[in-house]
Design a protein around this motif. Structure first.
Motif, PDB file in Angstrom:
ATOM      1  N   GLU A 216     118.854  35.955  78.175  1.00 18.65           N
ATOM      2  CA  GLU A 216     120.054  35.385  77.582  1.00 18.65           C
ATOM      3  C   GLU A 216     121.176  35.247  78.605  1.00 18.65           C
ATOM      4  OE1 GLU A 216     117.388  36.815  74.591  1.00 18.65           O
ATOM      5  OE2 GLU A 216     118.280  37.881  76.288  1.00 18.65           O
TER       6      GLU A 216
ATOM      7  N   SER B  86     106.429  33.078  74.193  1.00 21.09           N
ATOM      8  CA  SER B  86     107.650  33.883  74.123  1.00 21.09           C
ATOM      9  C   SER B  86     107.841  34.722  75.384  1.00 21.09           C
ATOM     10  CB  SER B  86     107.612  34.797  72.893  1.00 21.09           C
ATOM     11  OG  SER B  86     106.558  35.737  72.986  1.00 21.09           O
TER      12      SER B  86
ATOM     13  N   GLY C 255     113.799  31.789  77.099  1.00 19.11           N
ATOM     14  CA  GLY C 255     113.874  32.242  75.720  1.00 19.11           C
ATOM     15  C   GLY C 255     113.868  31.113  74.707  1.00 19.11           C
TER      16      GLY C 255
ATOM     17  N   TYR D 172     111.165  29.909  73.191  1.00 19.44           N
ATOM     18  CA  TYR D 172     110.190  30.193  72.135  1.00 19.44           C
ATOM     19  C   TYR D 172     110.302  31.653  71.694  1.00 19.44           C
ATOM     20  CZ  TYR D 172     108.371  25.801  73.859  1.00 19.44           C
ATOM     21  OH  TYR D 172     108.263  24.488  74.249  1.00 19.44           O
ATOM     22  N   GLU D 173     110.356  31.848  70.392  1.00 16.09           N
ATOM     23  CA  GLU D 173     110.565  33.193  69.861  1.00 16.09           C
ATOM     24  C   GLU D 173     109.711  33.385  68.602  1.00 16.09           C
ATOM     25  OE1 GLU D 173     114.403  35.938  68.521  1.00 16.09           O
ATOM     26  OE2 GLU D 173     114.666  33.818  69.046  1.00 16.09           O
TER      27      GLU D 173
ATOM     28  N   VAL E 102     109.159  35.097  65.292  1.00 11.81           N
ATOM     29  CA  VAL E 102     110.045  35.777  64.344  1.00 11.81           C
ATOM     30  C   VAL E 102     109.264  36.158  63.084  1.00 11.81           C
ATOM     31  CG1 VAL E 102     112.112  34.632  65.209  1.00 11.81           C
ATOM     32  CG2 VAL E 102     110.826  33.587  63.338  1.00 11.81           C
TER      33      VAL E 102
ATOM     34  N   ASN F 116     114.096  27.429  70.262  1.00  9.08           N
ATOM     35  CA  ASN F 116     115.521  27.336  70.627  1.00  9.08           C
ATOM     36  C   ASN F 116     115.661  26.306  71.747  1.00  9.08           C
ATOM     37  OD1 ASN F 116     116.095  29.661  68.869  1.00  9.08           O
ATOM     38  ND2 ASN F 116     115.121  30.875  70.477  1.00  9.08           N
TER      39      ASN F 116
END
Length: 545
Positions: free
Chosen positions: A448, A487, A493, A495-496, A498, A509
């Motif tokens: 991030e 991920s 970042g 691909y995440e 969840v 994202n």
């Protein structure tokens, strides 16, 4: 898209991509045929905006393109004056490897320069415009125009589309840019280049391309540590013996250091994160010394075409050519591709001038001209080095590399790349999970905070440029078999995974995307398709750094 009424512009030559290859092609064309009308488009907001600082430039091609580059104030201000190489055996120990230049030509950087590659491209663009080339940044090539099985140009991306594909209040349709010949200089894994290779079967009879991901940080360090002209390479820890990669450190400019880390994308463990491997590598004493006490000021990542000569596709097709890293001219042992890319653009220009004269549909002489150039000789000498690492592992391959370099690649065999990188992943259950240390926000960082330094600009409501061809495949393959490798291999970042405790799903994202193309390469079912976003989108790396 194709049914929208569009403005048309016609040129003799259209160039897609404003990197070293495309700009060198434009300049050489104007040098050879000043009356040729040339248009060059670049998807970044300005030339150089997608290229972060810090690279070692071998001036071989530049000397040919502009013998008077010093008088033209080319931004080559930091000559290499000292270089070192280390093998890192673990997180604390290292062995200095003596660089015996006659036996290790790839490591001989005498006469090379540490440069801001973004500034170098800006300088090349200024030379091109001075010669009369029309340079249009902020325009992405979105769609090929093919008529009678010949490429006759491209359609640039529409501006102002909403996320659902509808036309917003500020909608502007893309233009049809048409040309007698189109040069594709999109860089590694270009979206249009990929379509061209399928359309004209350019990859038949060559090895699959293999790639690396290069992650780069730009640091400002204390003056007493700064040694302009110093370069350092390392390999070994933290990567295991079967994973290709290593780091570099380049001191240049005003107390600047380019630190980078490359991981070959043919790795097999889906738990591996190239970003995290880079971060923990900075804790090794031979790297930590240079960066400790400094300030990180920029971050980037990009895929690299590492297949070498065996993976170079057919270079011409009706109506155009592939140049630079779009074709795969990186010299992997040198970790350099600017000089070879520039030369390929210059040779392409020569072939197109000939084709304009003879009115050939396909500038076929480009393929033969490249085979006669020093690029072919250079890549032929090192053709076995990268595949040796995949074949033998790092330790044995290092010994082989010494032998192969000593004889300048004059061996009667050629190693080949058998599978695509996406085919190399093993099931997560068969591999050891890697526990990465937490970042300290001084030397090591999170994704991030890193993405923030890329100065990314994607209009919030534009259509997604990262698409899953089949949504259902992600859960049944990517999650259940590989535990969401995207991920981890994405350095931004994007691909995440969840809701993993309930009903796992993939969150994209796309606003984080730094255009490295790794997802397009490494997805195990080739289900992710990377397309160019709205023109001007993506990272914005400033000049002067």
């Amino acid at each position: 898209m194709s049914n929208i009424a569009r403005e048309q512009m016609e040129f003799d030559v259209l160039i897609i991509g404003g990197g070293p290859a495309g700009l060198s092609a434009a300049i050489r064309l104007k040098q050879l045929a000043p009356s040729v009308e040339i248009c060059l488009i670049e998807k970044a907001s300005e030339i150089g905006a997608h290229i972060v600082s810090g690279a070692v430039l071998e001036p071989t091609a530049l000397n040919e393109l502009f013998p008077d580059w010093k008088q033209r104030n080319a931004p080559l201000d930091t000559p290499v004056n000292h270089e070192r190489m280390f093998y890192l055996s673990n997180e604390e120990k290292s062995t200095a490897i003596p660089i015996i230049k006659p036996l290790m030509p790839a490591m001989n950087n005498h006469g090379n320069f540490i440069v801001s590659l973004g500034d170098f491209c800006r300088w090349l663009a200024a030379q091109a415009e001075e010669l009369g080339v029309e340079v249009f940044p902020g325009f992405s090539g979105r769609e090929l125009i093919i008529e009678d099985d010949k490429v006759v140009g491209v359609i640039t991306g529409d501006m102002g589309l909403e996320k659902d594909g509808s036309q917003g209040s500020n909608f502007e349709p893309g233009m049809e840019l048409r040309a007698k010949y189109t040069i594709f200089a999109e860089g590694c894994r270009g979206s249009l280049s990929k379509k061209l290779m399928d359309q004209f079967k350019l990859r038949q009879s060559v090895d699959p391309q293999t790639y690396g991901i290069g992650i780069k940080e730009l640091w400002e360090i204390p003056a007493h540590k700064h040694k302009p002209g110093y370069i350092q390479h390392s390999f070994g820890w933290p990567l295991d013996d079967r994973t290709y990669g290593g780091s570099w450190l380049y001191h240049f400019g005003d107390n600047l250091v380019s630190f980078g880390f490359v991981v070959g994308l043919d790795y097999s463990n889906p738990w591996l994160s190239p970003f995290e491997e880079m971060q923990r590598s900075k804790n090794h004493p031979v790297i930590k010394y240079h960066l400790e006490g400094g300030r990180r000021i920029s971050y980037s990542a990009r895929a690299l075409s590492e297949g070498g000569l065996q993976s170079v596709p057919k270079l011409s097709f009706p109506g155009g050519l592939l140049v630079g890293d779009a074709a795969g001219f990186l010299n992997v042992p040198k970790i350099k591709g600017t000089h070879t890319s520039m030369k390929s653009g210059m040779v392409a220009a020569e072939a197109i001038v000939e084709a304009l004269t003879t009115q050939e549909i396909e500038p076929i002489s480009y393929q033969f001209r490249m085979r006669k150039s020093w690029v072919y000789k250079e890549l032929h000498q090192v053709r076995n080095i990268r595949p040796a690492f995949a074949k033998f592992g790092a330790k044995i391959a290092t010994l082989y590399t010494g032998f192969d370099s000593m004889v300048r690649g004059k061996v009667p065999w050629t190693f080949h790349h058998g599978l695509g990188d996406y085919e190399k992943l093993k099931a997560a259950s068969l591999c050891q999970k890697i526990e990465y240390p937490k970042s300290d926000d001084e030397l090591t960082f999170t994704r991030e905070s890193s993405v923030f330094l890329a100065n990314i600009d994607h209009r919030d409501n534009q259509p997604l440029h990262l698409k899953l061809k089949n949504m259902s495949i992600w859960k049944t393959v990517n999650w259940e078999t590989f535990k969401s490798p995207e991920s981890r291999y994405c350095p931004a970042g994007v691909y995440e995974a969840v809701d993993i405790d309930k009903e796992p799903k993939l969150q994209i994202n796309s606003q984080n995307c730094i255009h490295c193309k790794t997802c397009d390469i490494k997805d195990p079912t080739q289900n992710i398709d990377w397309e160019t976003p709205e023109g001007g989108s993506g990272p914005n790396y400033p000049g002067g750094m």
